[in-house]
Design an enzyme around this catalytic site. Structure first.
Site, mmCIF file in Angstrom:
data_model
loop_
_atom_site.group_PDB
_atom_site.id
_atom_site.type_symbol
_atom_site.label_atom_id
_atom_site.label_comp_id
_atom_site.label_asym_id
_atom_site.label_seq_id
_atom_site.Cartn_x
_atom_site.Cartn_y
_atom_site.Cartn_z
ATOM 1 N N GLN A 100 -56.295 -13.644 81.660
ATOM 2 C CA GLN A 100 -56.818 -14.816 82.370
ATOM 3 C C GLN A 100 -56.794 -14.508 83.876
ATOM 4 O O GLN A 100 -55.739 -14.216 84.444
ATOM 5 C CB GLN A 100 -56.014 -16.084 82.099
ATOM 6 C CG GLN A 100 -56.737 -17.290 82.718
ATOM 7 C CD GLN A 100 -56.021 -18.616 82.557
ATOM 8 O OE1 GLN A 100 -54.871 -18.748 82.964
ATOM 9 N NE2 GLN A 100 -56.695 -19.600 81.971
ATOM 10 N N TYR A 134 -57.326 -25.410 89.575
ATOM 11 C CA TYR A 134 -57.294 -24.226 90.432
ATOM 12 C C TYR A 134 -58.685 -23.999 91.059
ATOM 13 O O TYR A 134 -59.574 -24.831 90.898
ATOM 14 C CB TYR A 134 -56.747 -23.022 89.652
ATOM 15 C CG TYR A 134 -55.344 -23.320 89.167
ATOM 16 C CD1 TYR A 134 -54.287 -23.376 90.076
ATOM 17 C CD2 TYR A 134 -55.083 -23.665 87.843
ATOM 18 C CE1 TYR A 134 -52.998 -23.725 89.667
ATOM 19 C CE2 TYR A 134 -53.802 -24.017 87.427
ATOM 20 C CZ TYR A 134 -52.765 -24.048 88.341
ATOM 21 O OH TYR A 134 -51.502 -24.417 87.942
ATOM 22 N N ARG A 160 -47.547 -24.060 73.448
ATOM 23 C CA ARG A 160 -46.097 -24.087 73.285
ATOM 24 C C ARG A 160 -45.598 -23.615 71.926
ATOM 25 O O ARG A 160 -44.553 -22.943 71.860
ATOM 26 C CB ARG A 160 -45.573 -25.475 73.671
ATOM 27 C CG ARG A 160 -45.675 -25.696 75.189
ATOM 28 C CD ARG A 160 -45.641 -27.147 75.584
ATOM 29 N NE ARG A 160 -46.847 -27.863 75.145
ATOM 30 C CZ ARG A 160 -47.120 -29.124 75.467
ATOM 31 N NH1 ARG A 160 -46.276 -29.810 76.212
ATOM 32 N NH2 ARG A 160 -48.237 -29.691 75.046
HETATM 33 C C1 LIG Z 1 -45.317 -23.125 80.392
HETATM 34 C C2 LIG Z 1 -46.804 -23.364 80.448
HETATM 35 C C3 LIG Z 1 -47.598 -22.543 81.253
HETATM 36 C C4 LIG Z 1 -48.990 -22.697 81.285
HETATM 37 N N1 LIG Z 1 -49.751 -21.815 82.026
HETATM 38 C C5 LIG Z 1 -51.116 -21.870 81.950
HETATM 39 C C6 LIG Z 1 -51.903 -20.868 82.601
HETATM 40 O O1 LIG Z 1 -51.419 -19.911 83.231
HETATM 41 N N2 LIG Z 1 -53.255 -20.983 82.476
HETATM 42 C C7 LIG Z 1 -53.851 -22.008 81.769
HETATM 43 O O2 LIG Z 1 -55.080 -22.067 81.693
HETATM 44 N N3 LIG Z 1 -53.117 -22.955 81.127
HETATM 45 C C8 LIG Z 1 -51.759 -22.900 81.188
HETATM 46 N N4 LIG Z 1 -51.019 -23.819 80.485
HETATM 47 C C9 LIG Z 1 -51.681 -24.765 79.563
HETATM 48 C C10 LIG Z 1 -51.708 -24.189 78.130
HETATM 49 O O3 LIG Z 1 -52.618 -23.113 78.058
HETATM 50 C C11 LIG Z 1 -52.081 -25.265 77.053
HETATM 51 O O4 LIG Z 1 -53.362 -25.769 77.343
HETATM 52 C C12 LIG Z 1 -51.060 -26.406 77.006
HETATM 53 O O5 LIG Z 1 -49.746 -25.881 76.839
HETATM 54 C C13 LIG Z 1 -51.330 -27.410 75.864
HETATM 55 O O6 LIG Z 1 -51.341 -26.792 74.583
HETATM 56 P P1 LIG Z 1 -50.076 -26.859 73.558
HETATM 57 O O7 LIG Z 1 -49.851 -28.294 73.204
HETATM 58 O O8 LIG Z 1 -50.544 -26.051 72.370
HETATM 59 O O9 LIG Z 1 -48.908 -26.270 74.290
HETATM 60 C C14 LIG Z 1 -49.614 -23.726 80.501
HETATM 61 C C15 LIG Z 1 -48.800 -24.572 79.732
HETATM 62 C C16 LIG Z 1 -47.422 -24.410 79.693
HETATM 63 C C17 LIG Z 1 -46.586 -25.294 78.797
#
Ligand SMILES: Cc1cc2nc3c(=O)[nH]c(=O)nc-3n(C[C@H](O)[C@H](O)[C@H](O)COP(=O)(O)O)c2cc1C
Length: 355
Positions: free
Chosen positions: A97, A177, A313
């Site tokens: 990414q 961003y 997560r």
């Molecule tokens: C610890 C953490 C770091 C994340 N870092 C990014 C990132 O670098 N780039 C991005 O597009 N989304 C980032 N996200 C969003 C995740 O890609 C994802 O959309 C979000 O966790 C919701 O999905 P989930 O319920 O399956 O966790 C981050 C989320 C978390 C929890």
């Protein structure tokens, strides 16, 4: 169609439809070089259909977070080569990414650089910098004549990603961003060809994606967007404007033949997402956002509206998530306290299923 059926995305063949979401974990060096722990973390998760790396910066000024990895220096590329080699040796696929912070950074994090953004508007709130929490600075509005150099940063970082052995790149157009700051009318108040109308606000994202697809191949190029996420000050609260903006974006991308469009939206079956999907015409990856952690049932439901499901997560906390979900096994719970800390705890020490 089920989660455990194979899928072709551009140049890649995925054995299942579970894509590990990009997850910032802040475990690299202050020089932006991913080391042994990062190698081990991604290697452990190689059984997902595809891994998307955490957001990596394409220029020093574009670094958002402490201990974030970059895709700029020779050392950073060499560090990533070790990660991608480990993932490939374990049978996996991984894309990088590429993420420019825009105004969501601070000079105490990005080596003293002035933050740049579409408009000179600070985001409310505080950034976690190397020197502690600091108010977000007022960014410098990019001149129109500077935008080709921003596009070139994404192109060069994408070339560097390929040199580092990644199978492709995902451009970060989501979550407030830089690219998202151009899309949103609250962070973009420009009066040139890159601000104002929905088409104008979508222009930089279309140009950047087009340039990257030309440089490394459309079959290795993804874009992530998060319409109406209303996060980090990139607000899209007028449904008609949001629809028009993302319709213009999807129309601008449709002829490129991209490997995929990754969409984060709380309502995957809703009209905005499905209109964007129809206009885009290529493979769509979906994630329903931060409000609740994606469950197996959510993932199965989302697959009714997309070609693959992006999972954050649960993949963070379960290196063998694909196996556990396929067999209906219990899951490890993610430990929020260690999401962005240093070291192996809460990073590479989540156990695999042992029976
Ligand atoms: C610890 C953490 C770091 C994340 N870092 C990014 C990132 O670098 N780039 C991005 O597009 N989304 C980032 N996200 C969003 C995740 O890609 C994802 O959309 C979000 O966790 C919701 O999905 P989930 O319920 O399956 O966790 C981050 C989320 C978390 C929890």
């Amino acid at each position: 169609m089920n989660l455990f059926s194979p899928l072709t995305l551009g140049a890649l063949q995925l054995p299942n439809r579970l894509v590990m979401a990009p997850l910032t974990r802040s475990r690299s060096g202050v020089d932006g070089v991913p080391g042994d722990l990062v190698v081990e973390y991604y290697r452990q998760r190689a059984t997902m259909g595809m891994l998307v790396s955490e957001g990596t910066y394409p220029s020093a000024a574009g670094q958002a977070f402490v201990r974030q990895p970059g895709l700029v220096t020779g050392e950073q590329i060499a560090g990533w080569q070790r990660v991608t080699a480990a993932v490939h040796a374990a049978g996996g696929r991984i894309i990088a990414q590429v993420m420019h912070s825009g105004r969501i950074t601070h000079p105490e994090t990005n080596g003293g650089h002035t933050a740049v953004a579409p408009s000179a508007l600070a985001h409310d709130g505080e950034s976690r910098t190397y020197a502690g929490k600091r108010a977000y600075p007022v960014p410098r509005a990019l001149e129109t004549a500077e935008l080709p150099a921003i596009v070139e940063e994404f192109v060069q970082a994408s070339r560097n990603a390929i040199e580092a052995g990644f199978d492709g790149v995902e451009l970060h157009g989501a979550n407030g961003y830089l690219l998202h700051q151009f899309l949103s009318p609250t962070s973009n108040t420009r009066s040139d060809a890159y601000g104002g109308s929905p088409e104008n606000r979508a222009r930089l994202v279309v140009e950047t994606t087009t340039a990257v697809a030309r440089a490394i191949g459309a079959g290795r190029t993804w874009l992530r967007i998060s319409p109406e996420h209303n996060f980090q000050g990139a607000l899209e609260t007028d449904p008609a404007d949001a629809l028009a903006t993302y319709a213009a974006l999807a129309d601008g991308l449709a002829s490129l033949g991209l490997a995929g469009l990754s969409i984060l939206h709380r309502d995957p079956s809703g009209s905005l997402v499905q209109d964007v999907r129809a206009r885009f015409g290529g493979p769509v990856l979906l994630n329903s956002g931060f409000e609740s952690i994606t469950t197996l049932k959510d993932a199965q439901d989302i697959l009714g509206w997309a070609d693959a499901v992006v999972v954050g997560r649960p993949a963070l906390a379960n290196p063998d998530l694909a196996h556990r979900w396929e067999k209906g096994l219990p899951l490890n719970e993610p430990d929020f306290a260690t999401f962005y800390t240093e070291g192996a705890a809460g990073y590479t020490d989540y156990p695999f299923w042992s029976n």
